[in-house]
Design an enzyme around this catalytic site. Structure first.
Site, PDB file in Angstrom:
ATOM      1  N   SER A   1       0.902   6.332   0.102  1.00 15.40           N
ATOM      2  CA  SER A   1      -0.008   6.820   1.135  1.00 15.40           C
ATOM      3  C   SER A   1       0.716   7.794   2.040  1.00 15.40           C
ATOM      4  CB  SER A   1      -0.543   5.652   1.969  1.00 15.40           C
ATOM      5  OG  SER A   1      -1.229   6.118   3.110  1.00 15.40           O
ATOM      6  N   LYS A   2       0.046   8.893   2.378  1.00 14.31           N
ATOM      7  CA  LYS A   2       0.640   9.862   3.300  1.00 14.31           C
ATOM      8  C   LYS A   2       0.914   9.241   4.655  1.00 14.31           C
ATOM      9  CE  LYS A   2      -1.526  13.864   1.079  1.00 14.31           C
ATOM     10  NZ  LYS A   2      -2.416  15.038   1.245  1.00 14.31           N
TER      11      LYS A   2
END
Length: 499
Positions: free
Chosen positions: A262-263
């Site tokens: 996930s960013k």
């Protein structure tokens, strides 16, 4: 003969990495780019960077440049790109709008697409109704059935509209390079997709098909999340009358626990690794080592090894689990390889000199520690013991660069035999032996307490460590002496005894 025709005639391999410039390049994107780069080099083909920036609301200023910067840092620069240019440009979709409009007109003429005048409010109501009935939201294809007269009337009134692609039943199966034969009956589960938005920008489905054809992409290697959309894209190719490229969908790169990257994690952006002193070859080695596609997975592979050993048939279908805790070890191995390479070592020397200057510049009484022979000696002696250059300027190794200010009196607080201990050690260091090794010194130092009554081995080591580094805790004394070298170690002990 035009560019595309010439490429086709030669059977040239052309692949592309097509990220959206909505943020920094992350590890999943780097892995996709790397597989495309390796495939291109394996087949003496061309690796293209194309920026898919049609969603202008999400474009982050500087992200496009940052993506290309990170590909260059990683050692996998594109052959054609917004920065490099090339015969198939421009390489940003926002600069190719006339090509998409031309494609849209062709589909409208063929009846393969139609104008949709449904308002955002109506589409939102459809979505809510489907969710209320526990159904998957989908467009009901209402505007597909408008007559040409109805369309003309709405157009004359300037009603906002999109263009949708008319999905057909009986999608053809296709053979994915990784997942094998596949087919997804998109028309039975989806409504007709928007291919041109009301702002005149294309959606991904249209733009990637048009661009892959125009750029004569021979193979599309992308994430497995696009596998179910491929049947839709093949319907578009058929509607245009174009031959599609070969498709290969890469399994996802996941965290070690199986969760999605996930960013929001913050530690998956390539730029962060670069700023932290990570070696690019170590990062490439790690993200391929946790996956598949190679004859064997082993630590220490360089890019040329990855190209040589790559085999598309070896890519497995299950997701790759990324263990970032192993990066330190990968970096240690690749740093050791760089230090051992006489062509790469001078660059490391220059980088370490700059790092020492930045960290200790105002404290460097003896600037001889910045001279190339000494810095190179430090690298060679610490080879295999550190995972990054930043380790060598950490407090643990400050003794390599800063001469301590230690007095004879301070040494005597540890042992009244400080002078005798110092003289015995100087005698050891001044022996006419070819090399100074940690093993030999450790053996000799352990015998010192036999010659000094009343001072245990631990105190002897504490005293010597203080004389050499100004600290009573730190690396092993023999290790410090070897790192400093015979001459510098003697100088520090003599200096402490005379103060």
């Amino acid at each position: 003969m035009g560019f595309a025709a010439a490429s086709a005639a030669l059977g040239a391999v052309r692949v592309r990495f097509a990220p959206s410039p909505t943020g920094f390049l992350h590890l999943g994107g780097l892995r996709t780019a790397l597989y495309n780069y390796i495939f291109a080099r394996k087949h003496k083909g061309c690796f293209i960077l194309r920026l898919e920036d049609t969603d202008q609301s999400r474009v982050v200023p500087g992200a496009a440049e940052g993506i290309e910067d990170m590909l260059e840092w990683a050692g996998i620069p594109p052959d054609e790109s917004p920065r490099q240019g090339g015969p198939a440009g421009p390489y940003q979709q926002s600069q190719r709008l006339s090509l998409y409009r031309e494609a849209i007109e062709l589909l409208l003429e063929k009846g393969a697409a139609y104008r949709c005048f449904c308002t955002p409010q109506r589409l939102e109501l459809l979505k809510k109704e489907a969710l209320r009935n526990r159904q998957t939201p989908r467009y009901d294809n209402r505007c597909r059935h408008l007559s040409s007269q109805q369309v003309a009337e709405k157009m004359s009134q300037g009603v906002d509209h999109t263009v949708r692609f008319r999905l057909k039943e009986n999608a053809e199966p296709f053979c994915d390079l990784i997942y094998g034969w596949s087919r997804h009956e998109v028309a039975s589960v989806e409504g007709d997709p928007v291919i041109l938005k009301s702002d005149g920008f294309p959606t991904y489905h249209l733009a990637n098909v048009v661009d892959d054809h125009r750029m004569h992409i021979s193979h599309v290697l992308r994430g497995t999340e696009w596998l179910t959309s491929t049947s839709k894209h093949l319907l578009l190719y058929r509607a245009f009358g174009w031959d599609p490229p070969h498709f290969g969908h890469l399994p996802l790169l996941l965290n070690k626990d199986g969760s999605k990257l996930s960013k929001r994690q913050g530690d998956i952006f390539v730029e962060g690794f670069a700023q932290d002193g990570c070696l690019p070859e170590a990062l490439l080695d790690l993200i391929t080592n946790c996956g598949s596609g190679f004859a064997e997975n082993r630590m220490g592979r360089k890019l040329q090894d990855l190209v040589k050993e790559f085999d598309m048939g070896r890519i497995e279908r299950h997701s790759a689990l990324l263990d970032l805790e192993k990066l330190t070890e990968f970096n240690r191995i690749h740093l050791s390889q760089r230090i051992g390479d006489e062509t790469l070592r001078p660059q490391l020397v220059a980088e370490l000199q700059a790092a020492v200057e930045e960290a200790y510049g105002h404290q460097l009484v003896d600037r001889g520690v910045l001279e190339k022979p000494y810095v190179e000696q430090v690298l060679l002696l610490r080879r295999g013991h550190v995972s990054g250059l930043k380790d060598l300027v950490s407090p643990k190794y400050a003794f390599l660069w800063i001469r301590p200010s230690v007095s004879h009196e301070e040494l005597q607080t540890i042992s009244v035999e400080a002078e005798k201990i110092g003289m015995l050690v100087l005698r050891l260091l001044e022996r006419p032996v070819a090399t100074l090794t940690t093993e030999e010194l450790s053996k000799d130092l352990r015998q010192l307490p036999e010659q000094i009554r009343g001072t245990p081995y631990s105190s002897v080591m504490k005293l010597l460590r203080l004389a050499l580094s100004g600290q009573q805790e730190g690396p092993a004394v023999a290790e410090m002496m070897v790192s400093l070298g015979r001459r510098e170690a003697c100088a520090r002990i003599q200096r402490a005894l005379c103060r």
